[in-house]
Design an enzyme around this catalytic site. Structure first.
Site, PDB file in Angstrom:
ATOM      1  N   GLN A 125      54.989  48.272  34.489  1.00 38.65           N
ATOM      2  CA  GLN A 125      55.034  47.075  35.320  1.00 38.65           C
ATOM      3  C   GLN A 125      55.040  45.843  34.407  1.00 38.65           C
ATOM      4  O   GLN A 125      54.164  45.707  33.545  1.00 38.65           O
ATOM      5  CB  GLN A 125      53.832  47.043  36.247  1.00 38.65           C
ATOM      6  CG  GLN A 125      53.874  45.957  37.299  1.00 38.65           C
ATOM      7  CD  GLN A 125      52.604  45.977  38.155  1.00 38.65           C
ATOM      8  OE1 GLN A 125      51.506  46.149  37.638  1.00 38.65           O
ATOM      9  NE2 GLN A 125      52.762  45.820  39.447  1.00 38.65           N
ATOM     10  N   SER A 128      52.614  40.313  34.884  1.00 42.12           N
ATOM     11  CA  SER A 128      51.728  39.266  34.384  1.00 42.12           C
ATOM     12  C   SER A 128      52.370  38.509  33.223  1.00 42.12           C
ATOM     13  O   SER A 128      53.087  39.087  32.397  1.00 42.12           O
ATOM     14  CB  SER A 128      50.402  39.875  33.924  1.00 42.12           C
ATOM     15  OG  SER A 128      49.703  40.415  35.017  1.00 42.12           O
ATOM     16  N   GLU A 250      49.652  49.244  45.303  1.00 42.13           N
ATOM     17  CA  GLU A 250      48.797  49.272  44.125  1.00 42.13           C
ATOM     18  C   GLU A 250      47.331  49.108  44.497  1.00 42.13           C
ATOM     19  O   GLU A 250      46.461  49.785  43.976  1.00 42.13           O
ATOM     20  CB  GLU A 250      49.228  48.164  43.175  1.00 42.13           C
ATOM     21  CG  GLU A 250      48.509  48.191  41.827  1.00 42.13           C
ATOM     22  CD  GLU A 250      49.037  47.142  40.877  1.00 42.13           C
ATOM     23  OE1 GLU A 250      49.532  46.112  41.359  1.00 42.13           O
ATOM     24  OE2 GLU A 250      48.950  47.351  39.668  1.00 42.13           O
ATOM     25  N   ASN A 369      39.610  40.701  41.063  1.00 40.82           N
ATOM     26  CA  ASN A 369      38.710  40.856  42.214  1.00 40.82           C
ATOM     27  C   ASN A 369      38.339  39.513  42.831  1.00 40.82           C
ATOM     28  O   ASN A 369      38.003  39.442  44.023  1.00 40.82           O
ATOM     29  CB  ASN A 369      37.460  41.619  41.782  1.00 40.82           C
ATOM     30  CG  ASN A 369      37.731  43.113  41.660  1.00 40.82           C
ATOM     31  OD1 ASN A 369      38.878  43.552  41.759  1.00 40.82           O
ATOM     32  ND2 ASN A 369      36.691  43.888  41.444  1.00 40.82           N
ATOM     33  N   GLU A 370      38.393  38.417  42.034  1.00 38.65           N
ATOM     34  CA  GLU A 370      38.140  37.096  42.612  1.00 38.65           C
ATOM     35  C   GLU A 370      39.205  36.768  43.666  1.00 38.65           C
ATOM     36  O   GLU A 370      38.897  36.271  44.760  1.00 38.65           O
ATOM     37  CB  GLU A 370      38.133  36.024  41.510  1.00 38.65           C
ATOM     38  CG  GLU A 370      36.918  36.056  40.603  1.00 38.65           C
ATOM     39  CD  GLU A 370      37.003  37.147  39.539  1.00 38.65           C
ATOM     40  OE1 GLU A 370      38.041  37.824  39.456  1.00 38.65           O
ATOM     41  OE2 GLU A 370      36.013  37.320  38.797  1.00 38.65           O
TER      42      GLU A 370
END
Length: 388
Positions: A125, A128, A250, A369-370
């Site tokens: 992938q 980012s 995902e 997770n934020e």
């Protein structure tokens, strides 16, 4: 949710169990974050594929067995219970393949999926960027139109296992983003979803060492890399809509199936019985929490599978999954290492130690997770927008 399985489902589970009993390597393969281990895991994908076990839920024409989600979960449980090696093809199988099934062409599926199933081509992938992680829509890498295709340029980072893989899939800005302007003023518009080879002219792969020194990630530098039109997924400019389908897979069901955690929790309980100090009730309780968490996640996943089978989707609830499994994974491995003490880095060939290092990335990848907590707060609980 009905957990009374049919005779056909139980027959499938037994068939999977028998095959795995006869094929799973007796000794763990070398770490797949090394060149030697990557090659060994690629070969294992080929062995799975030879008997159509690498992608059991895919249609037979692409190398699968065409089974439904219930049997897929059964296979996952049996796979990890048997001690099956980590899947080096998981980014392709769990992320790109569902995208191609939903948005790809017949030609793309026929060309891409069989070698993915066999491990002949390993995908990574490439989403980012240095200043664009969870805020994916802010990405800067570009795709510029040229004769017969596109020229892509920019930098991608934190691509898992890109050091040894073959091809990548990612998003690129194909239309300029006019912040505050009157035209294309929304950053998630004008993105295009592309596939490209990692050995193409203009591609530089720079490995990133993990805490243990192994190149588990890599940066990708792209300088006018040519991508033919046949490697565009969906319509140009519609990449965001397509990508959201991928992120749902995902964060939701596929990336961390419960069989992996149930098998690890069972292994932890066995180690507690063998080495635990009965007087250490605090550690005993953490072991119990690990066992409870694995079973809870297993049941939650079966409930979601029932909803999928009924034609429903889980949407933003996939963020619940992501936060849970990423934090559970760290707690599970910390408990194991605390139980093993100084021998933790060596026990089971270092599997607990390596698993712990990998688990630390869990709260970051697949959307931090934020961000997931923001999604839960806003979309599931109806709370006002917070930090953004």
């Amino acid at each position: 949710m009905d957990l009374d399985f049919t005779a056909g489902e139980e027959e499938f589970r037994q068939r999977a169990r028998d095959w795995l009993a006869g094929h799973v390597p007796a000794e763990p393969l070398p770490s797949l974050e090394t060149r030697e281990g990557f090659a060994a895991h690629r070969a294992w994908e080929g062995e799975l594929a030879a008997d159509r076990w690498s992608v059991v839920s895919w249609p037979e024409e692409y190398g699968g067995q065409g089974v439904d989600i219930v049997k897929w979960l059964m296979f996952e449980e049996e796979y990890f219970a048997a001690g099956g090696p980590g899947r080096v093809s998981q980014n392709g199988i769990n992320l790109l393949a569902p995208t191609l099934f939903d948005f790809g062409t017949d030609e793309q599926r026929a060309r891409v999926l069989p070698p993915m199933a066999s491990g002949e081509v390993i995908w990574v992938q490439a989403w980012s960027e240095p200043e664009s992680g969870s805020d994916l829509a802010s990405l800067r890498s570009t795709a510029r139109r040229t004769s017969g295709g596109w020229l892509i340029s920019g930098q991608k980072t934190w691509s898992s296992r890109a050091a040894f893989a073959d091809r990548a899939f990612g998003l690129f800005r194909s239309e300029p983003y006019e912040s505050g302007g009157t035209g294309n003023a929304k950053p998630h518009r004008g993105l295009t979803y592309l596939m490209f080879p990692l050995d193409a002219d203009g591609v530089t792969v720079r490995p990133i060492g993990r805490l243990d020194g192994k190149p588990a990630f890599a940066e990708l530098f792209l300088d006018d890399v040519f991508v033919p039109d046949e490697d565009v997924i969906g319509e140009p400019g519609q990449g965001w809509r397509i990508a959201m389908s991928t992120t749902g897979n995902e964060r939701g069901l596929t990336l961390r199936s419960p069989g992996r955690f149930v098998a690890s929790a069972d292994r932890l309980v066995r180690q507690w019985r063998a080495h635990g100090d009965p007087a250490d009730t605090a550690l005993r309780d953490r072991v119990a929490d690990a066992a409870i968490g694995a079973r809870a996640y297993q049941l939650f996943t079966w409930a979601n599978a029932s909803r999928f089978a009924a034609g429903e989707t889980i949407g933003a609830e996939s963020s619940l999954n992501k936060v849970f499994w990423s934090e559970y994974d760290i707690a599970l491995h910390e408990t194991a290492l605390d139980l093993l003490g100084a021998e933790g880095e060596l026990a089971d060939g270092g599997e607990w130690a390596e698993g712990y290092v990998f688990s630390l990335a869990g709260p970051i990848y697949a959307g931090t997770n934020e961000i997931q907590r923001d999604i839960i707060a806003e979309r599931l609980l109806g709370l006002p927008k917070g930090r953004r």
